[in-house]
Structures are given as structure tokens and as C-alpha cells.
Enzyme design. Sequence first.
Site, PDB file in Angstrom:
ATOM      1  N   GLU A  91      -5.297 -10.170  -8.265  1.00  0.00           N
ATOM      2  CA  GLU A  91      -6.381 -10.490  -7.347  1.00  0.00           C
ATOM      3  C   GLU A  91      -7.645  -9.726  -7.716  1.00  0.00           C
ATOM      4  O   GLU A  91      -7.577  -8.587  -8.166  1.00  0.00           O
ATOM      5  CB  GLU A  91      -5.969 -10.131  -5.910  1.00  0.00           C
ATOM      6  CG  GLU A  91      -4.821 -10.995  -5.431  1.00  0.00           C
ATOM      7  CD  GLU A  91      -4.381 -10.694  -4.012  1.00  0.00           C
ATOM      8  OE1 GLU A  91      -3.965 -11.633  -3.334  1.00  0.00           O
ATOM      9  OE2 GLU A  91      -4.447  -9.533  -3.589  1.00  0.00           O
ATOM     10  N   CYS A 106     -14.702  -6.300  -7.201  1.00  0.00           N
ATOM     11  CA  CYS A 106     -13.605  -5.334  -7.294  1.00  0.00           C
ATOM     12  C   CYS A 106     -12.549  -5.940  -8.219  1.00  0.00           C
ATOM     13  O   CYS A 106     -12.076  -7.051  -7.983  1.00  0.00           O
ATOM     14  CB  CYS A 106     -13.031  -5.080  -5.905  1.00  0.00           C
ATOM     15  SG  CYS A 106     -11.616  -3.977  -5.909  1.00  0.00           S
ATOM     16  N   CYS A 113       1.525  -1.711  -9.469  1.00  0.00           N
ATOM     17  CA  CYS A 113       1.086  -0.336  -9.694  1.00  0.00           C
ATOM     18  C   CYS A 113       2.285   0.596  -9.599  1.00  0.00           C
ATOM     19  O   CYS A 113       3.180   0.385  -8.790  1.00  0.00           O
ATOM     20  CB  CYS A 113       0.048   0.057  -8.651  1.00  0.00           C
ATOM     21  SG  CYS A 113      -0.694   1.668  -8.978  1.00  0.00           S
ATOM     22  N   CYS A 117       1.532   4.807  -3.874  1.00  0.00           N
ATOM     23  CA  CYS A 117       0.827   5.370  -2.718  1.00  0.00           C
ATOM     24  C   CYS A 117       1.433   4.740  -1.457  1.00  0.00           C
ATOM     25  O   CYS A 117       1.610   3.525  -1.388  1.00  0.00           O
ATOM     26  CB  CYS A 117      -0.669   5.076  -2.805  1.00  0.00           C
ATOM     27  SG  CYS A 117      -1.395   5.788  -4.295  1.00  0.00           S
ATOM     28  N   CYS A 120      -0.222   1.648   0.562  1.00  0.00           N
ATOM     29  CA  CYS A 120      -0.882   0.599  -0.217  1.00  0.00           C
ATOM     30  C   CYS A 120       0.043  -0.606  -0.424  1.00  0.00           C
ATOM     31  O   CYS A 120       1.201  -0.440  -0.812  1.00  0.00           O
ATOM     32  CB  CYS A 120      -1.291   1.180  -1.569  1.00  0.00           C
ATOM     33  SG  CYS A 120      -1.902  -0.070  -2.701  1.00  0.00           S
ATOM     34  N   GLY A 163      -3.581  -1.596  -9.259  1.00  0.00           N
ATOM     35  CA  GLY A 163      -3.286  -0.766 -10.424  1.00  0.00           C
ATOM     36  C   GLY A 163      -4.101   0.507 -10.518  1.00  0.00           C
ATOM     37  O   GLY A 163      -5.087   0.689  -9.806  1.00  0.00           O
ATOM     38  N   GLU A 164      -3.640   1.402 -11.395  1.00  0.00           N
ATOM     39  CA  GLU A 164      -4.343   2.661 -11.674  1.00  0.00           C
ATOM     40  C   GLU A 164      -5.039   2.480 -13.024  1.00  0.00           C
ATOM     41  O   GLU A 164      -4.404   2.493 -14.086  1.00  0.00           O
ATOM     42  CB  GLU A 164      -3.316   3.812 -11.719  1.00  0.00           C
ATOM     43  CG  GLU A 164      -3.813   5.107 -12.335  1.00  0.00           C
ATOM     44  CD  GLU A 164      -5.152   5.614 -11.782  1.00  0.00           C
ATOM     45  OE1 GLU A 164      -5.216   5.917 -10.594  1.00  0.00           O
ATOM     46  OE2 GLU A 164      -6.118   5.706 -12.570  1.00  0.00           O
ATOM     47  N   SER A 195     -12.186   3.906 -10.405  1.00  0.00           N
ATOM     48  CA  SER A 195     -11.574   4.668  -9.317  1.00  0.00           C
ATOM     49  C   SER A 195     -10.137   5.045  -9.701  1.00  0.00           C
ATOM     50  O   SER A 195      -9.382   4.202 -10.167  1.00  0.00           O
ATOM     51  CB  SER A 195     -11.568   3.794  -8.057  1.00  0.00           C
ATOM     52  OG  SER A 195     -10.884   4.440  -7.032  1.00  0.00           O
ATOM     53  N   SER A 218      -9.622   9.147  -5.555  1.00  0.00           N
ATOM     54  CA  SER A 218      -8.989   9.034  -4.234  1.00  0.00           C
ATOM     55  C   SER A 218      -8.227  10.310  -3.965  1.00  0.00           C
ATOM     56  O   SER A 218      -7.215  10.579  -4.632  1.00  0.00           O
ATOM     57  CB  SER A 218      -8.023   7.846  -4.231  1.00  0.00           C
ATOM     58  OG  SER A 218      -8.745   6.654  -4.433  1.00  0.00           O
ATOM     59  N   HIS A 220      -7.693  11.643  -0.381  1.00  0.00           N
ATOM     60  CA  HIS A 220      -6.984  11.274   0.853  1.00  0.00           C
ATOM     61  C   HIS A 220      -6.343  12.434   1.614  1.00  0.00           C
ATOM     62  O   HIS A 220      -5.719  12.193   2.659  1.00  0.00           O
ATOM     63  CB  HIS A 220      -5.920  10.196   0.589  1.00  0.00           C
ATOM     64  CG  HIS A 220      -6.466   8.943  -0.015  1.00  0.00           C
ATOM     65  ND1 HIS A 220      -7.692   8.414   0.316  1.00  0.00           N
ATOM     66  CD2 HIS A 220      -5.963   8.109  -0.978  1.00  0.00           C
ATOM     67  CE1 HIS A 220      -7.914   7.313  -0.389  1.00  0.00           C
ATOM     68  NE2 HIS A 220      -6.892   7.112  -1.187  1.00  0.00           N
ATOM     69  N   ASN A 294      -6.807   0.082   6.347  1.00  0.00           N
ATOM     70  CA  ASN A 294      -6.541  -1.333   6.578  1.00  0.00           C
ATOM     71  C   ASN A 294      -5.035  -1.520   6.641  1.00  0.00           C
ATOM     72  O   ASN A 294      -4.353  -1.349   5.638  1.00  0.00           O
ATOM     73  CB  ASN A 294      -7.109  -2.173   5.428  1.00  0.00           C
ATOM     74  CG  ASN A 294      -8.607  -1.982   5.321  1.00  0.00           C
ATOM     75  OD1 ASN A 294      -9.346  -2.246   6.255  1.00  0.00           O
ATOM     76  ND2 ASN A 294      -9.049  -1.470   4.171  1.00  0.00           N
ATOM     77  N   CYS A 341      -9.469  -2.739   0.843  1.00  0.00           N
ATOM     78  CA  CYS A 341      -8.799  -1.737   0.014  1.00  0.00           C
ATOM     79  C   CYS A 341      -7.353  -1.532   0.435  1.00  0.00           C
ATOM     80  O   CYS A 341      -7.069  -1.415   1.614  1.00  0.00           O
ATOM     81  CB  CYS A 341      -9.531  -0.410   0.139  1.00  0.00           C
ATOM     82  SG  CYS A 341     -10.947  -0.362  -0.912  1.00  0.00           S
TER      83      CYS A 341
HETATM   84  S1  SF4 Z   1      -3.780   2.822  -3.875  1.00  0.00           S
HETATM   85 FE1  SF4 Z   1      -4.320   2.264  -6.000  1.00  0.00          FE
HETATM   86  S2  SF4 Z   1      -3.189   3.768  -7.242  1.00  0.00           S
HETATM   87 FE2  SF4 Z   1      -2.242   3.816  -5.198  1.00  0.00          FE
HETATM   88  S3  SF4 Z   1      -0.515   2.358  -5.325  1.00  0.00           S
HETATM   89 FE3  SF4 Z   1      -2.314   1.242  -4.540  1.00  0.00          FE
HETATM   90  S4  SF4 Z   1      -3.229   0.307  -6.374  1.00  0.00           S
HETATM   91 FE4  SF4 Z   1      -1.884   1.964  -7.079  1.00  0.00          FE
END
Ligand code: SF4
Length: 353
Positions: A91, A106, A113, A117, A120, A163-164, A195, A218, A220, A294, A341
Site C-alpha cells: 500500500e 507515503c 515488516c 511493533c 502496528c 516495512g523498515e 523514517s 520513531s 515512542h 490510530n 500511520c
Molecule cells: S511501525 Fe513501521 S517498523 Fe514497526 S512494525 Fe509497523 S511498519 Fe514495521
Amino acid sequence: MNALSELTVAELARRLSAWGISDTHARRLLRTFYRTNELVQASDAARFPAVLLERVRSELPLRSTTLATRQVASDGTTKILLRLADGHTVESVLMPDFRPDRSAGCLSSQVGCAMSCDFCATAQGGFQRNLTSGEIVEQFLNLRGEAKSIGRELRTIVFMGMGEPLLNLDHLLPAIERIGANDLGGLGWRQITVSTVGIVPGIDALTATGWNLHLAVSIHAPDDSTRARLLPSGRRYGLDEILAAADRFQVRRGRPVILQYCLLAGVNDAPGQAQQLADLVGRRRMHVNLLRYNPTGMGLRGSAYQPSTDQAATHFAGVLKDRGVVAHFRRSRGPDIDAACGQLRQRFATAPG
Ligand code: SF4
């Protein structure tokens, strides 16, 4: 077969030479593709030898992805789902700017990923694979076309989708190089933000490119143990180590690093945690982006997170500002189509039919 979107000018030049066609056309052909998302427009066709266009049409697909779906949110945010050649999907999101002629994109860097996290949605599907540079470029070209279709220009992009990005440097950097370069994508380095959750060697690699990009990290949480609960990758690199790498980026690139902080009720939004965050930022000229959570359903490890109340979020921001930290709330975009996000994920079965 490689798509045109995967190639650098030098690679295309080699291909043309192998076909016995002058390689001097490579840069102009690729530039036309980046500008129009087509091989060539009818009005331009006469500028290229017919044999070149025929050969490319028969042997070099322009792109490897196809548009699977497109959703538009009530705030005008558009989410695009691209199907990759192997059946996976990714996406990317186009967000209209408050200025009527601009928008921001974005982009995703991986299918799924591996960072896990806890809050997420992308993490819930696990990691599938890295995106190729061409698949990243194609997201950019699609968003640029999407922006054009609503009378806007795609002015900035951020690698904050699935993804990272710093775990896919081999494909991310060549893609950024082509998107940013004046003679291809033409976006410019300053319009690109990468990011990361804090992959220290990746931050240093980005610093070493010498490109004038923006870096967002990030964090957090203001301490390693809270952070490790939310971002397991936090166990690999501590905040001190991450911020030291961010310092190196900031010194070399001369632009403030953005620290992202997603406010979660009762987890990281206490006034004492705002003080700790202010201590961390200290004299660094880094900016803090405060994000509203979110909801994505249950977290990976069974926690049901809630966004901070307005009162707690305002108080948190107030503590930062009183301590001289530059902090802003970032607006959530497209939450009604899960485009905000942390809400991106694969929508379709990944196995090809
Ligand atoms: S916040 Fe970003 S780095 Fe963390 S699991 Fe989601 S996509 Fe991966």
C-alpha cells in the site's frame, strides 16, 4: 524480465548497446518515463528511433506492478494497493496538502515488516520480502500520477508505509537516487524523508550518502524498557545509541531530525514521561512529532491500546514546550480507509492464483 522501472541510466545504456542502438538515448528515454509514467507520449515519439521504441515495447516492460485497488477517504487521502508480480501487495498513500496544489506521498519499503511493533497493523502479517528499487519507484510514479489527476503536484514523500526502510538499503538507496535526481524523478533530496525505528547502521549509511534528506526516528517512549515493550527492535539498539546516530546525521546533514512519538493512553503519555523525553531531546535541535494512535485492534502481544485523551495529549505537549522542545501534533490522514500511520497492511491473499 526486469522492468524499465528497475533500471538506472547506465543499465539502460548497456541494454541499448547490447541491442546495437546508440546508448545516448538512455537518459532521455528514462527521463520521459519518470515524467509521464509512459514509455513515450505521441508528441515525443519522433524524438526516438522507431527501432528503439519497438525493441523496448517488445522486450522491456515498463513496470512490474499493477493497480489492484484505490480508495479515497473523506479527507481526500487516497490509498493505493499495488499488486506485485509475485502476487504480494503493498500500500502507498497520497495525502492532499492544505495548499490546494500540493500533496505528499507515503511509500512502503517492504512487504510486511519484521520489526513487530506491538501497535502496528503491518507487523501482524510478519515479514515477506524486501521491495525492489523498481517497485519503490513505481509507487512514486503512481502517486505522482494520482496527484496530477486531482490537479496537485506530489511535492514530498516519506518512507513511512509498510516495512523498515533501513533494513532494505540495497533497494531503497538506488530508488531514492532515481526519484530524487534532477534528471529522472526530479523530486530533490530535501523533499524526501526516511523514517526508521532506529536501525543504527542504517542511519549511518544514510548519513554517508551525503544526500540532503530528512530523517525521522520513531522512539515512542522515553526509556528503553517501555520502548522495548512497544518496539522489540528497541532491545537491539538503545535510545542512547540511536540518538547518537541521529546526532551524527544532524551534524553532517545540518537539518533537524524528527523524533516521532505515538501517544498511547496509560503507556507513554504521563507528564513524567514528557519530562524524560524533554531530557532526552535536551539541547539537541531535534523536533518532536506527536502522533495520535490510530486503533488497529489487538496488539501483537495481546494489549488493547487506546489513544491518549485530548487532555493528556495537550498536557504532554505543554510539558515539552515548557522545556523548550519544538513539538507538533501530526494530523492523522485517512483513518476511515485504514490509511493512517500504523494501519497499512496487505489486504489480499499473497499467493498467486
Ligand atoms: S511501525 Fe513501521 S517498523 Fe514497526 S512494525 Fe509497523 S511498519 Fe514495521
